[in-house]
Motif scaffolding. Structure first.
Motif, PDB file in Angstrom:
ATOM      1  N   UNK A   6       0.820  -1.206   0.000  1.00 33.98           N
ATOM      2  CA  UNK A   6       0.000   0.000   0.000  1.00 33.98           C
ATOM      3  C   UNK A   6       0.859   1.263   0.000  1.00 33.98           C
ATOM      4  N   UNK A   7       0.191   2.384  -0.051  1.00 30.15           N
ATOM      5  CA  UNK A   7       0.865   3.686  -0.046  1.00 30.15           C
ATOM      6  C   UNK A   7       1.571   3.968   1.278  1.00 30.15           C
ATOM      7  N   UNK A  37       6.537 -14.097  -9.443  1.00 30.13           N
ATOM      8  CA  UNK A  37       7.443 -14.733  -8.491  1.00 30.13           C
ATOM      9  C   UNK A  37       6.814 -14.983  -7.123  1.00 30.13           C
ATOM     10  N   UNK A  38       5.765 -14.239  -6.806  1.00 29.01           N
ATOM     11  CA  UNK A  38       5.123 -14.333  -5.495  1.00 29.01           C
ATOM     12  C   UNK A  38       4.382 -15.659  -5.345  1.00 29.01           C
ATOM     13  N   UNK A  39       4.605 -16.324  -4.204  1.00 25.49           N
ATOM     14  CA  UNK A  39       3.909 -17.583  -3.916  1.00 25.49           C
ATOM     15  C   UNK A  39       2.903 -17.422  -2.778  1.00 25.49           C
ATOM     16  N   UNK A  40       2.614 -16.184  -2.387  1.00 27.34           N
ATOM     17  CA  UNK A  40       1.643 -15.876  -1.336  1.00 27.34           C
ATOM     18  C   UNK A  40       2.002 -16.506   0.005  1.00 27.34           C
ATOM     19  N   UNK A  41       3.266 -16.551   0.339  1.00 25.56           N
ATOM     20  CA  UNK A  41       3.682 -17.164   1.601  1.00 25.56           C
ATOM     21  C   UNK A  41       3.384 -16.275   2.807  1.00 25.56           C
ATOM     22  N   UNK A  42       3.289 -14.959   2.595  1.00 20.49           N
ATOM     23  CA  UNK A  42       2.974 -14.042   3.688  1.00 20.49           C
ATOM     24  C   UNK A  42       4.157 -13.555   4.489  1.00 20.49           C
ATOM     25  N   UNK A  43       5.357 -13.992   4.142  1.00 23.27           N
ATOM     26  CA  UNK A  43       6.547 -13.585   4.874  1.00 23.27           C
ATOM     27  C   UNK A  43       6.731 -12.070   4.845  1.00 23.27           C
ATOM     28  N   UNK A  44       6.473 -11.468   3.709  1.00 19.85           N
ATOM     29  CA  UNK A  44       6.630 -10.015   3.575  1.00 19.85           C
ATOM     30  C   UNK A  44       5.665  -9.268   4.479  1.00 19.85           C
ATOM     31  N   UNK A  45       4.436  -9.747   4.546  1.00 21.33           N
ATOM     32  CA  UNK A  45       3.415  -9.103   5.358  1.00 21.33           C
ATOM     33  C   UNK A  45       3.799  -9.147   6.840  1.00 21.33           C
ATOM     34  N   UNK A  50       5.729  -1.416   9.017  1.00 26.72           N
ATOM     35  CA  UNK A  50       4.706  -0.374   8.896  1.00 26.72           C
ATOM     36  C   UNK A  50       3.336  -0.943   8.518  1.00 26.72           C
ATOM     37  N   UNK A  51       3.233  -2.267   8.474  1.00 26.60           N
ATOM     38  CA  UNK A  51       1.994  -2.952   8.089  1.00 26.60           C
ATOM     39  C   UNK A  51       1.448  -2.420   6.763  1.00 26.60           C
ATOM     40  N   UNK A  52       2.369  -2.217   5.807  1.00 31.47           N
ATOM     41  CA  UNK A  52       2.006  -1.662   4.499  1.00 31.47           C
ATOM     42  C   UNK A  52       1.716  -2.735   3.464  1.00 31.47           C
ATOM     43  N   UNK A  53       1.782  -4.003   3.852  1.00 34.21           N
ATOM     44  CA  UNK A  53       1.483  -5.089   2.916  1.00 34.21           C
ATOM     45  C   UNK A  53       0.208  -5.755   3.410  1.00 34.21           C
TER      46      UNK A  53
END
Length: 56
Positions: A6-7, A37-45, A50-53
């Motif tokens: 997100x922004x 490339x994203x496998x929706x693992x959620x690691x980034x989130x 900043x909870x921007x994902x």
């Protein structure tokens, strides 16, 4: 892809460092997720300070 940046992204790079697939890269104003490339693992989130994902 069920995640997006997100922004609220501060472009700190933590998510890119944590992504096991190298799916996140620096964009113009914020980081971006490559849906190929994203496998929706959620690691980034989980890593984003900043909870921007968010899940779509």
């Amino acid at each position: 892809m069920s995640h997006r940046i997100t922004e609220e992204c501060l472009a700190c790079g933590v998510c890119a460092d944590e992504c096991p697939n190298g799916a996140i890269s620096e964009g113009e104003d914020k980081y971006e997720i490559d849906p190929e490339l994203c496998t929706d693992c959620g690691t980034c989130m989980e890593a984003c300070p900043n909870e921007a994902i968010v899940a779509e």
